[in-house]
Design a protein around this motif. Structure first.
Motif, PDB file in Angstrom:
ATOM      1  N   ALA A 128       0.947  -1.184  -0.092  1.00 49.31           N
ATOM      2  CA  ALA A 128       0.053  -0.028  -0.079  1.00 49.31           C
ATOM      3  C   ALA A 128       0.904   1.126  -0.047  1.00 49.31           C
ATOM      4  O   ALA A 128       0.358   2.235  -0.518  1.00 49.31           O
ATOM      5  N   LEU A 129       1.929   1.179   0.858  1.00 51.20           N
ATOM      6  CA  LEU A 129       3.008   2.527   0.807  1.00 51.20           C
ATOM      7  C   LEU A 129       3.401   2.594  -0.558  1.00 51.20           C
ATOM      8  O   LEU A 129       3.681   3.670  -0.855  1.00 51.20           O
ATOM      9  N   LYS A 130       3.728   1.439  -1.200  1.00 51.00           N
ATOM     10  CA  LYS A 130       4.560   1.503  -2.488  1.00 51.00           C
ATOM     11  C   LYS A 130       3.561   2.189  -3.392  1.00 51.00           C
ATOM     12  O   LYS A 130       3.981   2.923  -4.342  1.00 51.00           O
ATOM     13  N   ASP A 167      12.745   2.083   9.643  1.00 43.35           N
ATOM     14  CA  ASP A 167      13.205   1.087   8.607  1.00 43.35           C
ATOM     15  C   ASP A 167      12.209   1.259   7.282  1.00 43.35           C
ATOM     16  O   ASP A 167      12.655   1.279   6.277  1.00 43.35           O
ATOM     17  N   ILE A 168      10.883   1.332   7.561  1.00 46.11           N
ATOM     18  CA  ILE A 168      10.089   1.443   6.550  1.00 46.11           C
ATOM     19  C   ILE A 168      10.121   2.764   5.712  1.00 46.11           C
ATOM     20  O   ILE A 168      10.021   2.894   4.429  1.00 46.11           O
ATOM     21  N   LEU A 169      10.321   3.920   6.556  1.00 48.38           N
ATOM     22  CA  LEU A 169      10.801   5.270   5.701  1.00 48.38           C
ATOM     23  C   LEU A 169      11.965   5.224   5.039  1.00 48.38           C
ATOM     24  O   LEU A 169      11.943   5.638   4.014  1.00 48.38           O
ATOM     25  N   ALA A 170      12.966   4.419   5.582  1.00 48.43           N
ATOM     26  CA  ALA A 170      14.127   4.421   4.868  1.00 48.43           C
ATOM     27  C   ALA A 170      14.040   3.514   3.457  1.00 48.43           C
ATOM     28  O   ALA A 170      14.571   4.225   2.464  1.00 48.43           O
ATOM     29  N   LEU A 171      13.371   2.672   3.550  1.00 49.19           N
ATOM     30  CA  LEU A 171      12.801   1.912   2.441  1.00 49.19           C
ATOM     31  C   LEU A 171      11.974   2.778   1.399  1.00 49.19           C
ATOM     32  O   LEU A 171      12.444   2.708   0.261  1.00 49.19           O
ATOM     33  N   MET A 172      11.062   3.481   1.961  1.00 48.47           N
ATOM     34  CA  MET A 172      10.291   4.263   1.287  1.00 48.47           C
ATOM     35  C   MET A 172      11.180   5.411   0.359  1.00 48.47           C
ATOM     36  O   MET A 172      10.836   5.815  -0.584  1.00 48.47           O
ATOM     37  N   ASP A 173      12.087   5.981   1.088  1.00 48.57           N
ATOM     38  CA  ASP A 173      12.907   7.044   0.428  1.00 48.57           C
ATOM     39  C   ASP A 173      13.604   6.105  -0.640  1.00 48.57           C
ATOM     40  O   ASP A 173      13.743   7.024  -1.842  1.00 48.57           O
ATOM     41  N   LYS A 174      14.020   5.037  -0.519  1.00 45.44           N
ATOM     42  CA  LYS A 174      14.852   4.164  -1.602  1.00 45.44           C
ATOM     43  C   LYS A 174      13.982   4.113  -2.605  1.00 45.44           C
ATOM     44  O   LYS A 174      14.220   4.129  -3.870  1.00 45.44           O
ATOM     45  N   LEU A 175      12.650   3.656  -2.369  1.00 44.04           N
ATOM     46  CA  LEU A 175      11.829   3.531  -3.505  1.00 44.04           C
ATOM     47  C   LEU A 175      11.197   4.635  -4.213  1.00 44.04           C
ATOM     48  O   LEU A 175      11.005   4.585  -5.498  1.00 44.04           O
ATOM     49  N   SER A 176      11.298   5.544  -3.429  1.00 40.80           N
ATOM     50  CA  SER A 176      10.753   6.993  -4.148  1.00 40.80           C
ATOM     51  C   SER A 176      11.975   7.228  -5.377  1.00 40.80           C
ATOM     52  O   SER A 176      11.480   8.163  -6.206  1.00 40.80           O
ATOM     53  N   LYS A 177      13.169   6.889  -5.183  1.00 35.67           N
ATOM     54  CA  LYS A 177      14.052   7.315  -6.288  1.00 35.67           C
ATOM     55  C   LYS A 177      14.146   6.317  -7.642  1.00 35.67           C
ATOM     56  O   LYS A 177      14.971   6.484  -8.297  1.00 35.67           O
ATOM     57  N   ILE A 178      13.129   5.295  -7.405  1.00 30.97           N
ATOM     58  CA  ILE A 178      13.221   4.402  -8.699  1.00 30.97           C
ATOM     59  C   ILE A 178      11.688   4.612  -9.377  1.00 30.97           C
ATOM     60  O   ILE A 178      10.933   5.073  -8.969  1.00 30.97           O
ATOM     61  N   ASP A 179      11.783   4.000 -10.576  1.00 34.01           N
ATOM     62  CA  ASP A 179      10.700   4.105 -11.322  1.00 34.01           C
ATOM     63  C   ASP A 179       9.367   2.790 -11.114  1.00 34.01           C
ATOM     64  O   ASP A 179       9.903   1.646 -11.659  1.00 34.01           O
ATOM     65  N   ILE A 180       8.818   3.020 -10.080  1.00 29.11           N
ATOM     66  CA  ILE A 180       8.032   2.012  -9.862  1.00 29.11           C
ATOM     67  C   ILE A 180       6.564   1.982 -10.789  1.00 29.11           C
ATOM     68  O   ILE A 180       5.813   2.913 -10.822  1.00 29.11           O
ATOM     69  N   ASP A 181       6.169   0.906 -11.398  1.00 26.65           N
ATOM     70  CA  ASP A 181       5.223   0.825 -12.260  1.00 26.65           C
ATOM     71  C   ASP A 181       3.675   0.822 -11.454  1.00 26.65           C
ATOM     72  O   ASP A 181       3.593  -0.445 -10.894  1.00 26.65           O
ATOM     73  N   GLU A 182       3.073   1.907 -11.452  1.00 36.12           N
ATOM     74  CA  GLU A 182       1.857   1.914 -10.434  1.00 36.12           C
ATOM     75  C   GLU A 182       0.881   0.958 -11.003  1.00 36.12           C
ATOM     76  O   GLU A 182       0.268   0.332 -10.253  1.00 36.12           O
ATOM     77  N   GLU A 183       0.691   0.641 -12.276  1.00 38.05           N
ATOM     78  CA  GLU A 183      -0.119  -0.513 -12.897  1.00 38.05           C
ATOM     79  C   GLU A 183       0.296  -1.837 -12.142  1.00 38.05           C
ATOM     80  O   GLU A 183      -0.553  -2.441 -12.136  1.00 38.05           O
TER      81      GLU A 183
END
Length: 185
Positions: A128-130, A167-183
């Motif tokens: 859900a966060l992703k 830990d979750i927030l650090a992961l979310m920062d990392k994920l925000s820098k890559i192109d995650i396919d919302e679909e």
């Protein structure tokens, strides 16, 4: 390449979890566009189906069915590396190393969180966060994702430790820098 991906895992997981040998196997089947990622596991103890699925989406994998198995009860961490490498070979597409690193990090954060709140809730929360990060795109802020995290915890009736949150927030920062396919999510 596989050894560099295993080094990613070693930076997140202790050798007690990874072990000294890669014993898990992964069988990939390319599926039609829009299929998503389906996972079956046999004798895997550390990674849940949802953890693999979420991490593979993070890595940029699409439209496959995967069977992951061990000869006896094992962690299954090497199967993530094998699946990613096999996907690259199968498609002829090289995945972003930062996305692969984030996928390995995601497995660990989700598992650690799962130890505290249950594997299903942990996978649901991270997914859900992703989804929210993908929606935010370039408008991502730590403050906004913290608010989303707090709202989701209230909705899912989850209590996190401060360490879990960090830990979750650090992961979310990392994920925000890559192109995650919302679909794909």
């Amino acid at each position: 390449l596989i050894s560099s991906q295993i080094r990613f895992q070693l930076s997140y997981l202790s050798s007690d979890i990874i072990g000294s040998r890669a014993l898990s196997s992964a069988l990939l089947t390319k599926e039609k566009e829009g299929h998503g990622i389906s996972i079956e596991t046999f004798n895997i103890t550390y990674c849940t189906k949802e953890m693999y699925q979420n991490a593979l989406i993070t890595a940029g994998v699409k439209d496959i069915s995967v069977k992951i198995a061990g000869p006896f009860k094992i962690s299954g961490t090497a199967a993530l590396v094998a699946t990613i490498k096999s996907y690259e070979i199968m498609t002829g597409k090289t995945l972003d190393p930062d996305a692969i690193d984030a996928a390995n990090n995601e497995i660990v954060v989700t598992q650690d969180l799962g130890n505290d709140i249950g594997a299903e809730k942990a996978a649901e929360l991270i997914a859900a966060l992703k989804q929210e990060i993908a929606k935010m795109g370039d408008n991502y802020t730590k403050e906004d994702i913290l608010k989303v995290l707090e709202d989701l915890c209230a909705k899912l009736e989850i209590t996190l430790t401060e360490e879990n949150k960090q830990d979750i927030l650090a992961l979310m920062d990392k994920l925000s820098k890559i192109d995650i396919d919302e679909e794909a999510l």
